[in-house]
Enzyme design. Structure first.
Site, PDB file in Angstrom:
ATOM      1  N   ARG A  29      -5.245  -8.633   2.659  1.00  0.00           N
ATOM      2  CA  ARG A  29      -4.484  -9.751   3.200  1.00  0.00           C
ATOM      3  C   ARG A  29      -4.448  -9.769   4.722  1.00  0.00           C
ATOM      4  NH1 ARG A  29       0.401  -9.221   5.187  1.00  0.00           N
ATOM      5  NH2 ARG A  29       0.602  -7.160   4.233  1.00  0.00           N
ATOM      6  N   GLU A  67      17.264   2.499   7.067  1.00  0.00           N
ATOM      7  CA  GLU A  67      16.709   1.388   6.300  1.00  0.00           C
ATOM      8  C   GLU A  67      17.296   1.374   4.888  1.00  0.00           C
ATOM      9  OE1 GLU A  67      12.263  -0.287   5.305  1.00  0.00           O
ATOM     10  OE2 GLU A  67      12.756   1.768   4.686  1.00  0.00           O
ATOM     11  N   TRP A  89      10.970  -3.296  10.980  1.00  0.00           N
ATOM     12  CA  TRP A  89      10.811  -4.586  10.321  1.00  0.00           C
ATOM     13  C   TRP A  89      10.575  -5.732  11.321  1.00  0.00           C
ATOM     14  CZ3 TRP A  89      10.331  -6.240   5.351  1.00  0.00           C
ATOM     15  CH2 TRP A  89      10.558  -5.286   4.338  1.00  0.00           C
ATOM     16  N   TYR A 131      14.172  -6.650  -0.162  1.00  0.00           N
ATOM     17  CA  TYR A 131      14.747  -5.595  -1.002  1.00  0.00           C
ATOM     18  C   TYR A 131      16.259  -5.667  -1.191  1.00  0.00           C
ATOM     19  CZ  TYR A 131      10.166  -3.433  -0.212  1.00  0.00           C
ATOM     20  OH  TYR A 131       8.828  -3.187  -0.152  1.00  0.00           O
ATOM     21  N   ARG A 163      16.989   3.774 -21.629  1.00  0.00           N
ATOM     22  CA  ARG A 163      15.643   3.587 -21.061  1.00  0.00           C
ATOM     23  C   ARG A 163      15.594   2.347 -20.171  1.00  0.00           C
ATOM     24  NH1 ARG A 163      14.597   5.446 -26.512  1.00  0.00           N
ATOM     25  NH2 ARG A 163      14.607   3.287 -27.274  1.00  0.00           N
ATOM     26  N   ARG A 164      16.775   1.885 -19.771  1.00  0.00           N
ATOM     27  CA  ARG A 164      16.856   0.644 -18.991  1.00  0.00           C
ATOM     28  C   ARG A 164      17.542   0.855 -17.640  1.00  0.00           C
ATOM     29  NH1 ARG A 164      18.710  -3.417 -23.966  1.00  0.00           N
ATOM     30  NH2 ARG A 164      16.983  -2.847 -25.365  1.00  0.00           N
ATOM     31  N   CYS A 183       6.662  -3.710  -1.759  1.00  0.00           N
ATOM     32  CA  CYS A 183       5.605  -2.725  -2.003  1.00  0.00           C
ATOM     33  C   CYS A 183       6.144  -1.660  -2.965  1.00  0.00           C
ATOM     34  CB  CYS A 183       5.148  -2.090  -0.694  1.00  0.00           C
ATOM     35  SG  CYS A 183       4.356  -3.259   0.428  1.00  0.00           S
ATOM     36  N   ARG A 225       3.407  -1.010  -5.947  1.00  0.00           N
ATOM     37  CA  ARG A 225       2.243  -1.847  -6.249  1.00  0.00           C
ATOM     38  C   ARG A 225       1.169  -1.706  -5.180  1.00  0.00           C
ATOM     39  NH1 ARG A 225       1.409  -6.002  -2.826  1.00  0.00           N
ATOM     40  NH2 ARG A 225       3.176  -6.434  -1.472  1.00  0.00           N
ATOM     41  N   SER A 226       1.600  -1.455  -3.927  1.00  0.00           N
ATOM     42  CA  SER A 226       0.703  -1.401  -2.782  1.00  0.00           C
ATOM     43  C   SER A 226       1.196  -0.315  -1.845  1.00  0.00           C
ATOM     44  CB  SER A 226       0.678  -2.760  -2.073  1.00  0.00           C
ATOM     45  OG  SER A 226      -0.081  -2.698  -0.881  1.00  0.00           O
ATOM     46  N   ASP A 228       0.447   1.766   1.645  1.00  0.00           N
ATOM     47  CA  ASP A 228      -0.173   2.136   2.914  1.00  0.00           C
ATOM     48  C   ASP A 228       0.108   3.629   3.088  1.00  0.00           C
ATOM     49  OD1 ASP A 228      -0.723   2.731   5.567  1.00  0.00           O
ATOM     50  OD2 ASP A 228       0.458   1.094   6.400  1.00  0.00           O
ATOM     51  N   ASN A 236       8.344   5.779   2.311  1.00  0.00           N
ATOM     52  CA  ASN A 236       8.769   5.458   0.945  1.00  0.00           C
ATOM     53  C   ASN A 236       9.225   6.699   0.192  1.00  0.00           C
ATOM     54  OD1 ASN A 236       5.905   3.232   0.810  1.00  0.00           O
ATOM     55  ND2 ASN A 236       7.982   2.752   1.479  1.00  0.00           N
ATOM     56  N   HIS A 266      -4.022   2.873  -0.543  1.00  0.00           N
ATOM     57  CA  HIS A 266      -5.076   2.636   0.424  1.00  0.00           C
ATOM     58  C   HIS A 266      -4.850   3.298   1.787  1.00  0.00           C
ATOM     59  CE1 HIS A 266      -2.208  -0.797   0.372  1.00  0.00           C
ATOM     60  NE2 HIS A 266      -2.220  -0.632   1.692  1.00  0.00           N
ATOM     61  N   TYR A 268      -5.921   2.091   5.682  1.00  0.00           N
ATOM     62  CA  TYR A 268      -6.495   1.020   6.494  1.00  0.00           C
ATOM     63  C   TYR A 268      -7.665   1.556   7.316  1.00  0.00           C
ATOM     64  CZ  TYR A 268      -2.911  -2.416   5.374  1.00  0.00           C
ATOM     65  OH  TYR A 268      -2.128  -3.321   4.710  1.00  0.00           O
TER      66      TYR A 268
END
Length: 324
Positions: A29, A67, A89, A131, A163-164, A183, A225-226, A228, A236, A266, A268
């Site tokens: 992106r 954060e 941010w 978030y 489980r929830r 992310c 999901r993504s 860096d 994270n 990934h 960069y």
């Protein structure tokens, strides 16, 4: 003393090395380009109070914690973060402001104006329903709001083997309104009984043993999901581990494993020098540990001053550019 060879940080070093060597080249992106692997997992035992804050470079854990506290307040505007000196941010609203106005304002000047001018901050500092909005004020079909964090804590306390026990950030209906789609998108908690609940042969009788006494243990799986891996993942992991310790602290439980699962994982193309620098370093000692200075009445009342990170020894900071 933990062996450097067996240091849990080796998981991270092997991962970034593998991505650079074997990752799929991709156009992303941001147009910067990446190499990526799909579907990876790392696990960390945090039962002795550990925080998986990388030691092969300096990680600004203070910013990660601030954060997290911002998320837990349900905030979506960068103004409270900037008032705390956290600028992670800024890139997204700054880019939006420059594009909309044609004013090539310097980042520091933009941040200063957001802090000083509440009306300007309201117009240009908001990130949309990111978030904090989803965690604390997920909109239901009747126009009400769902506090997922409070709901998760309630389940941990009253239905620990559910489980929830999930906090979800991927609200499909509101993705287009977000400055950056989530992310780190899903947090699922898992409670195990104390060792007293196990028989002599290690067998466990399941949910029906809930009446037995003993301190339970709380674990967390965070799904991303993504990822860096150079700039985002160290943050994270730090944020998620703080959250796990806080949830356990509130629930009067011990802490177990933090499990991280990532889809598009990934590096960069402009971070390869940073990878090489980091791979040339050895992990330092053990991971640092968390110490709480008080226990607030609820998960939303923690302050930065309530935390102490003990024994964080690290290599120097490694600079890398954010892909916006």
């Amino acid at each position: 003393m933990l062996s450097v060879i067996n240091h849990p940080e080796r998981q991270y070093l092997r991962l970034i090395d593998n991505i650079v060597k074997n990752g799929s080249p991709r156009t992303d992106r941001t147009k910067v380009g990446t190499r990526a692997l799909f579907g990876v997992q790392c696990r960390f035992d945090l039962s002795d109070g550990e925080l998986p804050i990388l030691t092969t470079k300096k990680v600004l854990w203070q910013a990660a914690l601030k954060e997290l506290l911002w998320f837990l307040k349900g905030e979506t505007n960068i103004r409270p973060l900037l008032q705390e000196g956290v600028t992670i941010w800024t890139d997204w609203p700054l880019a939006k402001y420059r594009k909309a106005t044609g004013h090539d304002i310097a980042q520091k000047d933009f941040e200063a104006r957001v802090v000083e001018d509440e009306a300007f901050a309201s117009e240009w500092g908001d990130l949309g329903p990111v978030y904090g909005k989803q965690w604390r004020r997920w909109r239901d079909y009747e126009g009400g709001e769902i506090d997922q964090v409070a709901g998760a804590l309630n389940l941990i306390g009253h239905d620990p083997y559910s489980r929830r026990i999930i906090i979800e950030g991927w609200n499909v209906a509101e993705l287009s309104q977000m400055a950056l789609t989530p992310c780190h998108k899903s947090y699922q908690f898992f409670v195990t009984p104390s060792e007293e609940r196990y028989g002599a042969n290690g067998e466990y009788g399941g949910e029906h043993n809930a009446h037995l006494k003993g301190r339970k243990r709380l674990h967390l799986l965070m799904v991303q999901r993504s990822s860096d891996t150079i700039l985002g993942v160290p943050f994270n992991w730090t944020t998620s581990s703080f959250l796990l310790h806080m949830m356990a602290h509130q629930a009067d439980m011990d802490v177990g494993e933090f499990v991280w699962q990532s889809a598009d994982t990934h590096v960069y193309d402009n971070h390869h020098d940073a990878v090489a620098t980091q791979l040339a370093r050895e992990p330092k000692g053990e991971f640092p540990r968390i110490a709480f200075k008080r226990k607030p009445d609820d998960i939303f009342s923690y302050k930065f001053e309530d935390f102490e990170v003990v024994g964080y020894d690290h290599h120097p900071f490694i600079k890398a550019e954010v892909a916006v």
